[in-house]
Motif scaffolding. Structure first.
Motif, PDB file in Angstrom:
ATOM      1  N   PRO A  84      -7.400  -4.262  -1.216  1.00  0.00           N
ATOM      2  CA  PRO A  84      -8.727  -4.867  -1.083  1.00  0.00           C
ATOM      3  C   PRO A  84      -9.456  -4.315   0.141  1.00  0.00           C
ATOM      4  CG  PRO A  84      -7.077  -6.344  -0.185  1.00  0.00           C
ATOM      5  CD  PRO A  84      -6.345  -5.092  -0.594  1.00  0.00           C
ATOM      6  N   TRP A  85     -10.765  -4.212   0.035  1.00  0.00           N
ATOM      7  CA  TRP A  85     -11.580  -3.672   1.119  1.00  0.00           C
ATOM      8  C   TRP A  85     -12.797  -4.562   1.345  1.00  0.00           C
ATOM      9  CZ3 TRP A  85     -10.569   1.412   3.285  1.00  0.00           C
ATOM     10  CH2 TRP A  85      -9.480   2.064   2.683  1.00  0.00           C
ATOM     11  N   ALA A 103       2.962 -11.156  -2.307  1.00  0.00           N
ATOM     12  CA  ALA A 103       2.398 -11.572  -3.595  1.00  0.00           C
ATOM     13  C   ALA A 103       0.900 -11.841  -3.473  1.00  0.00           C
ATOM     14  CB  ALA A 103       3.120 -12.810  -4.112  1.00  0.00           C
ATOM     15  N   LEU A 104       0.488 -12.514  -2.411  1.00  0.00           N
ATOM     16  CA  LEU A 104      -0.936 -12.819  -2.215  1.00  0.00           C
ATOM     17  C   LEU A 104      -1.751 -11.552  -1.998  1.00  0.00           C
ATOM     18  CD1 LEU A 104      -0.574 -15.986   0.029  1.00  0.00           C
ATOM     19  CD2 LEU A 104      -1.657 -15.910  -2.232  1.00  0.00           C
ATOM     20  N   TYR A 105      -1.176 -10.578  -1.309  1.00  0.00           N
ATOM     21  CA  TYR A 105      -1.920  -9.335  -1.076  1.00  0.00           C
ATOM     22  C   TYR A 105      -2.081  -8.541  -2.370  1.00  0.00           C
ATOM     23  CZ  TYR A 105      -3.661  -5.282   1.487  1.00  0.00           C
ATOM     24  OH  TYR A 105      -4.453  -4.256   1.952  1.00  0.00           O
ATOM     25  N   ARG A 106      -1.055  -8.587  -3.226  1.00  0.00           N
ATOM     26  CA  ARG A 106      -1.212  -7.941  -4.537  1.00  0.00           C
ATOM     27  C   ARG A 106      -2.332  -8.620  -5.327  1.00  0.00           C
ATOM     28  NH1 ARG A 106       4.495  -7.642  -4.160  1.00  0.00           N
ATOM     29  NH2 ARG A 106       4.764  -9.573  -5.342  1.00  0.00           N
ATOM     30  N   GLY A 153     -19.638  -7.245   1.395  1.00  0.00           N
ATOM     31  CA  GLY A 153     -19.118  -7.484   0.061  1.00  0.00           C
ATOM     32  C   GLY A 153     -17.647  -7.105   0.036  1.00  0.00           C
ATOM     33  N   ARG A 154     -17.057  -7.128  -1.135  1.00  0.00           N
ATOM     34  CA  ARG A 154     -15.643  -6.774  -1.268  1.00  0.00           C
ATOM     35  C   ARG A 154     -15.457  -5.866  -2.473  1.00  0.00           C
ATOM     36  NH1 ARG A 154     -12.108 -10.998  -2.553  1.00  0.00           N
ATOM     37  NH2 ARG A 154     -13.813 -12.229  -3.382  1.00  0.00           N
ATOM     38  N   LEU A 155     -14.433  -5.027  -2.376  1.00  0.00           N
ATOM     39  CA  LEU A 155     -14.056  -4.222  -3.537  1.00  0.00           C
ATOM     40  C   LEU A 155     -12.549  -4.096  -3.579  1.00  0.00           C
ATOM     41  CD1 LEU A 155     -13.082  -1.095  -2.689  1.00  0.00           C
ATOM     42  CD2 LEU A 155     -15.518  -0.835  -2.258  1.00  0.00           C
ATOM     43  N   ILE A 156     -12.051  -3.735  -4.736  1.00  0.00           N
ATOM     44  CA  ILE A 156     -10.626  -3.475  -4.916  1.00  0.00           C
ATOM     45  C   ILE A 156     -10.445  -2.091  -5.499  1.00  0.00           C
ATOM     46  CG2 ILE A 156      -9.944  -5.886  -5.183  1.00  0.00           C
ATOM     47  CD1 ILE A 156      -9.915  -5.372  -8.245  1.00  0.00           C
TER      48      ILE A 156
END
Length: 656
Positions: free
Chosen positions: A189-190, A309-312, A204-207
């Motif tokens: 995530p970024w 798990a949360l980061y995935r 904003g956010r992107l993956i």
């Protein structure tokens, strides 16, 4: 391609680029690369033949294709050059050939801009790159995205070749691995700050959902909820060309990526997709660091599985705009110890050690039967009825950087015992108790309530003089209630589930009378205990409610001990005992769970404790007062891993 045809195309390119060449000469102002470029041919090496094609409306599912592009360049003057490009695209069984005229320039530092205009007319494509040295050969490291209804992005180290002696490879989409440096970016995530994309400085956010040989793609969401898709390429040196599509509107960005999987950044500038002119508007992309980094820095090993798990989830659509998005947004706003604590609040209650804590709390009932066996004399011919209130406390301090717990509770037991034949005693008991178990970390509030319904059987056998063989067994049905506070989301999760406890133990003791008033009885004992907890699902915390798998805790305790009995006169007996036990199983405490909002199951590694257990006890009994016995007992168990278990009971026993 023949030499005469190539020359003709170069001449066409020269005519096409005459006007544009005059405009770019002022920017080049250098002949340092003229000899390298003039009258040369360039091709894509096999390891960079892979390209990706996508529709002009979304980058969600780019298709791998083969792209062999051949350049024929004419004379370069002060860094300005022109030529012809022949691109061969392989889309499955279909092969497409595209010819374009090239106008380009290279700066003194080696920065390259090339404009490709289809020979038959159409939109111009910009290629950006730089001169670089690869294995001793000067190459052009180039990146571009081309097309309109079909968008193709490609990067390659364009290498020089002699068409009279070398035939470039065909456009086959080889799954090479020539850019392993950035493979970690898949599933990351970024945070994005881009006035160009969003019209605001709000992030904003992107993956990045996928990565292959320098290509990456995914989805993003702006601060106003605007959804976009992205497709980009990154070279081994960290040059990035990123394209986004939002409502079929294309934005192109170019710049640099720095850092690694712990801390990375992209600084990109937007440019005109037809002229290559940069806008001066910058977009910043910041990698959201893996949550596990904060967890490990805080010495919080129990939360490692949940953090991963949360980061995935954070690097997937589930965390971008799915059910887990609110929780991920909250976690992304935290760092350091606060982030580690927040992750810990998503773990199962008692840091996964609920079954072990339940077993320790129920040692109080085990001690009730043990002390009954201490008081039994196999020669007694009568039947007795007894009633015994009992209570206990457990304190497990933090150990191995894993939080401990506290437990307290009590209940009442009643039983009957009888000499059923010479030298053989048998007794049975039942009990009801309640225990409250609280996690030992105040920043991670969670509790477990246990209501227990217990039954036990015990007995003694005297096979030889002063030798007694003893056994006891208990079966317990538990109703459990969990409560878990998730303060960073202002939420709480709760659940109810059942569990069962079984304990079986036995041993040998030999009485040694040292004086009329003092008897010692060394003993050897073996005890097996097990708690089986059902799987359960929480409610109340939305996506962060847990689906917890079944859990089993077991121990096999081998104990050597000694008991001393002091006859104080007037029917008063004082009993003192001690022992050292070793848990031959010493299984680690762990439990598997998953979030209701989705994601992979994760394992919570709970306390890893010492297998050694020291015990001590003290009791006092008054015998034979109108057929009634009264006794008071206190038992203590402690381990080198900072565990302390205490229990106390008062016994009323009467002949019947």
């Amino acid at each position: 391609m023949g030499a005469s045809a190539a020359l003709a195309r170069v001449l066409i390119g020269a005519v096409f680029g005459a006007v544009l060449g005059a405009a770019t000469t002022a920017r080049a102002q250098s002949a340092i690369w003229d000899a390298t470029i003039s009258n040369t041919h360039w091709y894509v090496p096999a390891q960079q033949l892979l390209a990706y094609a996508s529709s002009g409306t979304s980058f969600s599912n780019p298709i791998p294709i083969g792209d062999q592009t051949l350049w024929t360049l004419g004379v370069a003057t002060n860094g300005v050059f022109n030529g012809v490009s022949d691109a061969q695209l392989k889309l499955g069984p279909i092969q497409i050939t595209q010819t374009a005229l090239i106008q380009g320039f290279v700066t003194t530092s080696g920065q390259i801009t090339m404009l490709f205009t289809p020979a038959g007319g159409g939109a111009t494509t910009v290629g950006l790159g730089r001169m670089t040295l690869i294995d001793g050969v000067t190459s052009m490291e180039m990146q571009m995205i081309t097309g309109d209804s079909l968008l193709v992005t490609h990067w390659a180290y364009m290498l020089p070749y002699d068409p009279m002696t070398f035939t470039p490879p065909p456009p086959v989409p080889l799954p090479a691995n020539s850019v392993p440096q950035w493979a970690w970016a898949s599933g990351t995530p970024w945070s994005v700050v881009s006035p160009q994309l969003f019209g605001t400085n709000q992030p904003g956010r992107l993956i990045v959902s996928n990565y292959q040989n320098g290509y990456f793609w995914g989805r993003g969401i702006g601060p106003n909820g605007q959804v976009f898709t992205l497709l980009g390429s990154v070279t081994p040196e960290g040059k990035v060309l990123l394209a986004t599509l939002s409502n079929a509107s294309l934005t192109t960005l170019y710049g640099d990526a720095t850092g690694d999987a712990a801390a990375a950044r992209m600084l990109l500038e937007s440019y005109d997709a037809s002229s290559g002119v940069f806008s001066g508007d910058f977009t910043n992309l910041f990698l959201i660091p893996p949550y596990v980094n904060a967890v490990r820095a805080a010495n919080n090993p129990a939360a490692v599985g949940a953090a991963e798990a949360l980061y995935r989830i954070a690097g997937s659509s589930l965390g971008l705009d799915g059910a887990m998005a609110p929780a991920i947004t909250a976690l992304n706003g935290l760092s350091g110890t606060a982030l580690s604590t927040a992750v810990s609040q998503t773990l199962p209650v008692i840091t996964g050690a609920a079954s072990r804590a339940t077993y320790q709390a129920q040692r109080a009932f085990q001690h009730v039967l043990e002390t009954r066996l201490d008081a039994l004399q196999v020669a007694e011919p009568e039947r007795r009825l007894w009633v015994r209130p009992f209570g206990g406390m457990v304190r497990q301090e933090r150990h191995g950087d894993v939080a401990g717990y506290r437990a307290s509770g009590g209940g009442a037991a009643a039983g009957i015992e009888e000499l059923i034949s010479p030298g053989v005693l048998l007794g049975g008991a039942g009990a009801i108790s309640s225990t409250s178990i609280t996690g030992g970390d105040e920043t991670v509030p969670n509790t477990l309530g246990v209501e227990s319904y217990q039954a036990g059987l015990y007995g003694a056998l005297a096979p030889a003089h002063d030798v007694v063989a003893r056994f006891q067994a208990e079966a317990v049905f538990n109703r459990n209630r969990t409560n878990r506070s998730i303060t960073f989301m202002n939420a709480a999760a709760s659940a109810g589930y059942d569990s069962a406890t079984v304990h079986v133990g036995g041993g040998l003791a030999k009485a040694v009378r040292l004086a009329p008033w003092l008897t010692l009885a060394p003993s050897l004992n073996v005890d097996y205990g097990e708690v089986r907890a059902d799987a359960y699902s929480e409610g109340g915390a939305g996506a962060l409610s847990l689906n917890v798998h079944a859990q089993t805790y077991r121990e096999l305790m081998l104990t050597s001990g000694v008991k001393a009995s002091f006859q104080a006169g007037n029917g008063i007996e004082i009993i003192a005992k001690g022992g050292v036990g070793y848990n031959a199983l010493n299984e680690p405490t762990m439990i598997t769970a998953s979030y209701s909002g989705g994601g992979d199951p994760f394992v919570t590694q709970g306390l890893s404790v010492s297998p050694w257990l020291c015990s001590a006890g003290l009791g006092m009994a008054a015998h034979g007062i109108d057929g009634v016995d009264l006794s008071l007992h206190y038992d203590l168990q402690a381990s080198p891993s900072a565990a302390l278990v205490q229990s106390a009971s008062l016994v009323f026993r009467r002949k019947i």
